[in-house]
Design a protein around this motif. Structure first.
Motif, PDB file in Angstrom:
ATOM      1  N   UNK A 148     -21.390 -25.203  33.695  1.00  0.00           N
ATOM      2  CA  UNK A 148     -21.229 -25.332  35.601  1.00  0.00           C
ATOM      3  C   UNK A 148     -22.527 -24.108  35.574  1.00  0.00           C
ATOM      4  N   UNK A 149     -23.481 -25.032  35.478  1.00  0.00           N
ATOM      5  CA  UNK A 149     -24.309 -24.210  35.307  1.00  0.00           C
ATOM      6  C   UNK A 149     -24.971 -24.024  37.107  1.00  0.00           C
ATOM      7  N   UNK A 150     -24.017 -25.079  37.745  1.00  0.00           N
ATOM      8  CA  UNK A 150     -24.345 -25.522  39.420  1.00  0.00           C
ATOM      9  C   UNK A 150     -24.177 -24.340  40.151  1.00  0.00           C
ATOM     10  N   UNK A 151     -22.479 -24.338  39.555  1.00  0.00           N
ATOM     11  CA  UNK A 151     -22.164 -22.894  39.940  1.00  0.00           C
ATOM     12  C   UNK A 151     -22.474 -21.433  40.029  1.00  0.00           C
ATOM     13  N   UNK A 152     -23.076 -21.134  38.401  1.00  0.00           N
ATOM     14  CA  UNK A 152     -24.084 -20.751  38.018  1.00  0.00           C
ATOM     15  C   UNK A 152     -25.322 -20.303  38.579  1.00  0.00           C
ATOM     16  N   UNK A 153     -25.435 -20.525  39.379  1.00  0.00           N
ATOM     17  CA  UNK A 153     -26.863 -20.784  40.521  1.00  0.00           C
ATOM     18  C   UNK A 153     -26.708 -20.373  41.768  1.00  0.00           C
ATOM     19  N   UNK A 154     -25.525 -21.327  41.698  1.00  0.00           N
ATOM     20  CA  UNK A 154     -25.243 -20.947  43.025  1.00  0.00           C
ATOM     21  C   UNK A 154     -25.000 -19.391  43.233  1.00  0.00           C
ATOM     22  N   UNK A 155     -23.643 -19.092  42.210  1.00  0.00           N
ATOM     23  CA  UNK A 155     -23.256 -17.499  42.789  1.00  0.00           C
ATOM     24  C   UNK A 155     -24.261 -16.929  42.560  1.00  0.00           C
ATOM     25  N   UNK A 156     -25.328 -16.755  41.490  1.00  0.00           N
ATOM     26  CA  UNK A 156     -26.439 -16.082  41.369  1.00  0.00           C
ATOM     27  C   UNK A 156     -27.566 -16.410  43.183  1.00  0.00           C
ATOM     28  N   UNK A 157     -27.666 -17.251  43.480  1.00  0.00           N
ATOM     29  CA  UNK A 157     -28.530 -17.487  44.777  1.00  0.00           C
ATOM     30  C   UNK A 157     -27.672 -16.282  46.218  1.00  0.00           C
ATOM     31  N   UNK A 158     -25.981 -16.753  45.601  1.00  0.00           N
ATOM     32  CA  UNK A 158     -26.229 -15.571  46.571  1.00  0.00           C
ATOM     33  C   UNK A 158     -26.393 -13.802  46.386  1.00  0.00           C
ATOM     34  N   UNK A 159     -26.198 -13.422  45.569  1.00  0.00           N
ATOM     35  CA  UNK A 159     -27.043 -11.755  45.467  1.00  0.00           C
ATOM     36  C   UNK A 159     -28.204 -12.299  45.816  1.00  0.00           C
ATOM     37  N   UNK A 160     -29.456 -12.864  46.464  1.00  0.00           N
ATOM     38  CA  UNK A 160     -30.212 -13.035  46.726  1.00  0.00           C
ATOM     39  C   UNK A 160     -30.644 -12.971  48.646  1.00  0.00           C
ATOM     40  N   UNK A 161     -30.736 -11.767  48.618  1.00  0.00           N
ATOM     41  CA  UNK A 161     -30.958 -11.264  50.495  1.00  0.00           C
ATOM     42  C   UNK A 161     -31.282 -12.436  51.930  1.00  0.00           C
ATOM     43  N   UNK A 162     -32.656 -12.262  51.146  1.00  0.00           N
ATOM     44  CA  UNK A 162     -33.656 -13.130  51.877  1.00  0.00           C
ATOM     45  C   UNK A 162     -34.152 -14.428  52.120  1.00  0.00           C
ATOM     46  N   UNK A 163     -33.977 -15.382  50.535  1.00  0.00           N
ATOM     47  CA  UNK A 163     -33.840 -16.790  51.103  1.00  0.00           C
ATOM     48  C   UNK A 163     -32.672 -16.958  50.129  1.00  0.00           C
ATOM     49  N   UNK A 164     -31.275 -17.153  50.459  1.00  0.00           N
ATOM     50  CA  UNK A 164     -31.155 -17.931  49.341  1.00  0.00           C
ATOM     51  C   UNK A 164     -31.032 -19.065  48.935  1.00  0.00           C
ATOM     52  N   UNK A 165     -31.503 -19.879  49.825  1.00  0.00           N
ATOM     53  CA  UNK A 165     -31.180 -21.722  49.190  1.00  0.00           C
ATOM     54  C   UNK A 165     -32.956 -21.775  48.545  1.00  0.00           C
ATOM     55  N   UNK A 166     -33.356 -20.310  48.412  1.00  0.00           N
ATOM     56  CA  UNK A 166     -34.944 -20.769  47.479  1.00  0.00           C
ATOM     57  C   UNK A 166     -34.529 -20.816  46.313  1.00  0.00           C
ATOM     58  N   UNK A 167     -33.472 -20.202  45.562  1.00  0.00           N
ATOM     59  CA  UNK A 167     -33.303 -19.983  44.329  1.00  0.00           C
ATOM     60  C   UNK A 167     -32.727 -21.597  43.685  1.00  0.00           C
ATOM     61  N   UNK A 168     -31.932 -22.046  44.361  1.00  0.00           N
ATOM     62  CA  UNK A 168     -30.980 -23.174  44.274  1.00  0.00           C
ATOM     63  C   UNK A 168     -32.309 -24.447  44.578  1.00  0.00           C
ATOM     64  N   UNK A 169     -33.532 -24.368  45.786  1.00  0.00           N
ATOM     65  CA  UNK A 169     -34.675 -25.077  45.588  1.00  0.00           C
ATOM     66  C   UNK A 169     -34.626 -24.896  44.026  1.00  0.00           C
ATOM     67  N   UNK A 170     -35.345 -23.905  43.727  1.00  0.00           N
ATOM     68  CA  UNK A 170     -35.800 -23.616  42.693  1.00  0.00           C
ATOM     69  C   UNK A 170     -35.336 -25.270  41.191  1.00  0.00           C
ATOM     70  N   UNK A 171     -33.945 -25.136  40.756  1.00  0.00           N
ATOM     71  CA  UNK A 171     -33.404 -25.223  40.322  1.00  0.00           C
ATOM     72  C   UNK A 171     -32.910 -26.578  40.369  1.00  0.00           C
ATOM     73  N   UNK A 172     -32.551 -27.314  41.798  1.00  0.00           N
ATOM     74  CA  UNK A 172     -32.398 -28.585  42.611  1.00  0.00           C
ATOM     75  C   UNK A 172     -33.303 -28.619  43.762  1.00  0.00           C
ATOM     76  N   UNK A 173     -34.383 -29.464  43.438  1.00  0.00           N
ATOM     77  CA  UNK A 173     -34.650 -29.566  44.756  1.00  0.00           C
ATOM     78  C   UNK A 173     -34.660 -30.527  45.779  1.00  0.00           C
ATOM     79  N   UNK A 174     -33.450 -31.583  45.140  1.00  0.00           N
ATOM     80  CA  UNK A 174     -32.716 -32.861  46.239  1.00  0.00           C
ATOM     81  C   UNK A 174     -30.862 -32.612  46.165  1.00  0.00           C
ATOM     82  N   UNK A 175     -31.120 -32.158  47.270  1.00  0.00           N
ATOM     83  CA  UNK A 175     -29.450 -31.666  48.136  1.00  0.00           C
ATOM     84  C   UNK A 175     -28.366 -32.138  47.249  1.00  0.00           C
ATOM     85  N   UNK A 176     -28.918 -32.701  47.562  1.00  0.00           N
ATOM     86  CA  UNK A 176     -27.569 -34.066  46.827  1.00  0.00           C
ATOM     87  C   UNK A 176     -27.444 -34.347  45.202  1.00  0.00           C
TER      88      UNK A 176
END
Length: 173
Positions: free
Chosen positions: A29-57
């Motif tokens: 469930x690491x995708x969900x963990x990264x998603x929840x952690x990205x919600x805590x980023x106020x400025x750039x929410x997609x930045x943390x997701x792009x760090x671990x998953x460069x491809x959106x798919x």
């Protein structure tokens, strides 16, 4: 008899979930963990997701694969409380469901490697190593096998009777 030296049993004599099972579920469930952690980023929410998953798919596939791990975690919570006997058949088959999730995660890892033209990345090797050890653990662990077979309908009936007896004792006080 004194069973205090057996650490994998709880106070009621039921098998506790293995720690490595929780680690496997967090890994799946690491995708969900990264998603929840990205919600805590106020400025750039997609930045943390792009760090671990460069491809959106790849991120969407990680979320899809993680849903099963979250469901197994919910079944573990139901087993610990032993208050919903309707989930007993699903819990007893969780071992097979865990196998399916590991296979799906392996396929998604292969797809992520294809997106990078099979170039070596340390993240892929760590994922492959943990996936390898998870497969060995699920295949060989007797404690995990016994844990998935521990919840029976009789346990839930006894648990319901014990809770009703405790409730009637509290009412008489």
């Amino acid at each position: 008899m004194n069973f205090s030296n057996i650490t994998w049993l709880d106070d009621r004599g039921h098998i506790k979930p293995p720690l490595f099972l929780y680690l496997i579920l967090v890994f799946l469930a690491r995708g969900w963990c990264i998603f929840i952690a990205s919600l805590t980023q106020f400025n750039d929410r997609a930045g943390l997701v792009r760090l671990f998953y460069p491809e959106k798919s790849d991120f969407v596939l990680a979320l899809i694969a993680g849903v099963g791990a979250v469901l197994i975690y919910g079944l573990i919570i139901a087993e610990r409380k032993r208050s919903w006997p309707i989930f007993i058949p699903a819990f007893r088959n969780s071992g097979w469901f865990l196998w399916i999730l590991l296979i799906i995660d392996g396929l998604f890892l292969f797809q992520r490697m294809m997106h990078d033209d099979y170039l070596f990345k340390i993240g892929y090797s760590i994922d492959a190593l943990f996936l390898f050890w998870s497969v060995i653990y699920v295949f060989k662990s007797k404690r995990l096998h016994y844990y998935f077979a521990d919840w029976t309908p009789d346990d839930s009936a006894i648990q319901d009777e014990a809770s009703s007896d405790d409730q009637s004792k509290q009412d008489t006080k």
